[in-house]
Design a protein around this motif. Structure first.
Motif, mmCIF file in Angstrom:
data_model
loop_
_atom_site.group_PDB
_atom_site.id
_atom_site.type_symbol
_atom_site.label_atom_id
_atom_site.label_comp_id
_atom_site.label_asym_id
_atom_site.label_seq_id
_atom_site.Cartn_x
_atom_site.Cartn_y
_atom_site.Cartn_z
ATOM 1 N N ALA A 137 -4.400 10.455 -2.098
ATOM 2 C CA ALA A 137 -3.897 9.544 -1.070
ATOM 3 C C ALA A 137 -3.646 8.128 -1.590
ATOM 4 O O ALA A 137 -2.849 7.389 -1.019
ATOM 5 C CB ALA A 137 -4.883 9.493 0.098
ATOM 6 N N ASN A 138 -4.328 7.755 -2.676
ATOM 7 C CA ASN A 138 -4.276 6.373 -3.196
ATOM 8 C C ASN A 138 -4.171 6.387 -4.714
ATOM 9 O O ASN A 138 -5.076 5.909 -5.407
ATOM 10 C CB ASN A 138 -5.542 5.621 -2.778
ATOM 11 C CG ASN A 138 -5.800 5.677 -1.302
ATOM 12 O OD1 ASN A 138 -5.218 4.925 -0.539
ATOM 13 N ND2 ASN A 138 -6.661 6.590 -0.873
ATOM 14 N N PRO A 139 -3.076 6.915 -5.255
ATOM 15 C CA PRO A 139 -3.021 7.180 -6.704
ATOM 16 C C PRO A 139 -3.130 5.958 -7.622
ATOM 17 O O PRO A 139 -3.534 6.108 -8.755
ATOM 18 C CB PRO A 139 -1.665 7.866 -6.888
ATOM 19 C CG PRO A 139 -0.864 7.470 -5.705
ATOM 20 C CD PRO A 139 -1.848 7.278 -4.574
ATOM 21 N N GLU A 140 -2.814 4.782 -7.153
ATOM 22 C CA GLU A 140 -2.873 3.616 -8.036
ATOM 23 C C GLU A 140 -3.836 2.542 -7.532
ATOM 24 O O GLU A 140 -3.781 1.405 -7.968
ATOM 25 C CB GLU A 140 -1.474 3.037 -8.233
ATOM 26 C CG GLU A 140 -0.548 3.996 -8.959
ATOM 27 C CD GLU A 140 0.806 3.407 -9.263
ATOM 28 O OE1 GLU A 140 1.036 2.221 -8.978
ATOM 29 O OE2 GLU A 140 1.634 4.144 -9.807
ATOM 30 N N SER B 184 -7.706 7.020 -10.241
ATOM 31 C CA SER B 184 -7.222 8.304 -10.772
ATOM 32 C C SER B 184 -6.743 8.199 -12.210
ATOM 33 O O SER B 184 -6.627 9.211 -12.900
ATOM 34 C CB SER B 184 -6.095 8.851 -9.893
ATOM 35 O OG SER B 184 -4.977 7.983 -9.914
ATOM 36 N N ARG B 185 -6.494 6.988 -12.682
ATOM 37 C CA ARG B 185 -6.011 6.809 -14.063
ATOM 38 C C ARG B 185 -7.147 6.706 -15.074
ATOM 39 O O ARG B 185 -6.905 6.614 -16.274
ATOM 40 C CB ARG B 185 -5.125 5.567 -14.128
ATOM 41 C CG ARG B 185 -3.879 5.702 -13.240
ATOM 42 C CD ARG B 185 -3.211 4.388 -13.023
ATOM 43 N NE ARG B 185 -4.115 3.536 -12.226
ATOM 44 C CZ ARG B 185 -3.827 2.315 -11.835
ATOM 45 N NH1 ARG B 185 -2.694 1.773 -12.158
ATOM 46 N NH2 ARG B 185 -4.688 1.617 -11.119
ATOM 47 N N LEU C 57 -8.027 -2.663 -4.285
ATOM 48 C CA LEU C 57 -6.742 -3.269 -4.649
ATOM 49 C C LEU C 57 -5.665 -2.196 -4.709
ATOM 50 O O LEU C 57 -5.903 -1.097 -5.211
ATOM 51 C CB LEU C 57 -6.854 -3.948 -6.020
ATOM 52 C CG LEU C 57 -8.016 -4.917 -6.211
ATOM 53 C CD1 LEU C 57 -8.058 -5.411 -7.651
ATOM 54 C CD2 LEU C 57 -7.916 -6.078 -5.243
ATOM 55 N N ASP C 58 -4.453 -2.542 -4.237
ATOM 56 C CA ASP C 58 -3.340 -1.608 -4.344
ATOM 57 C C ASP C 58 -2.691 -1.743 -5.722
ATOM 58 O O ASP C 58 -3.172 -2.497 -6.580
ATOM 59 C CB ASP C 58 -2.340 -1.794 -3.206
ATOM 60 C CG ASP C 58 -1.604 -3.137 -3.239
ATOM 61 O OD1 ASP C 58 -1.656 -3.862 -4.272
ATOM 62 O OD2 ASP C 58 -0.964 -3.465 -2.219
ATOM 63 N N ALA C 59 -1.596 -1.033 -5.931
ATOM 64 C CA ALA C 59 -0.931 -1.006 -7.241
ATOM 65 C C ALA C 59 -0.443 -2.378 -7.689
ATOM 66 O O ALA C 59 -0.296 -2.631 -8.887
ATOM 67 C CB ALA C 59 0.234 -0.024 -7.212
ATOM 68 N N THR C 60 -0.218 -3.294 -6.737
ATOM 69 C CA THR C 60 0.249 -4.635 -7.091
ATOM 70 C C THR C 60 -0.895 -5.624 -7.271
ATOM 71 O O THR C 60 -0.670 -6.788 -7.569
ATOM 72 C CB THR C 60 1.220 -5.184 -6.018
ATOM 73 O OG1 THR C 60 0.499 -5.398 -4.798
ATOM 74 C CG2 THR C 60 2.384 -4.228 -5.786
#
Length: 117
Positions: A61-64, A19-20, A86-89
């Motif tokens: 649902a998964n912004p990062e 999304s970024r 991959l998640d935000a981390t």
């Protein structure tokens, strides 16, 4: 079309799910055929507008979250790409694969995603 062009298209497709990514809708319109057919373990459909809505729901649902390609191979205008979500981390939360067919213009005309196998 050269394999490198399709690989670049495939990598760009992965970026639209983040999304970024600035201008992701325009990028999607440049790499996916307006009449594309898509499916994955949750949804299936046809058309660029419908696919855009699926991606928007994913963003909500998964912004990062981001997709990272781990392997890409191609033959005769079709590709198989393996990826990590991959998640935000930066932790891997899912692995999967996409089968993609490319039209004469180099845009994606069919995308099938698989995971959880």
């Amino acid at each position: 079309m050269a394999s490198e062009v399709h690989k670049e298209t495939y990598e760009a497709y992965g970026r639209v799910w983040d999304s970024r990514t600035p201008g992701w809708k325009q990028l999607l319109a440049e790499i996916v055929d307006e009449n594309c057919v898509y499916s994955n373990m949750v949804v299936s459909g046809a058309g660029l507008e419908s696919l855009t809505q699926v991606i928007e729901a994913f963003h909500s649902a998964n912004p990062e979250s981001v997709f990272a390609t781990t392997e890409y191979m191609e033959q005769h205008g079709n590709s198989l790409g393996h990826w990590n979500l991959l998640d935000a981390t930066g932790q891997v939360v899912m692995t999967g694969s996409n089968f993609t067919a490319y039209g004469e213009t180099g845009r994606m005309i069919q995308i099938a995603g698989f995971w959880g196998m």
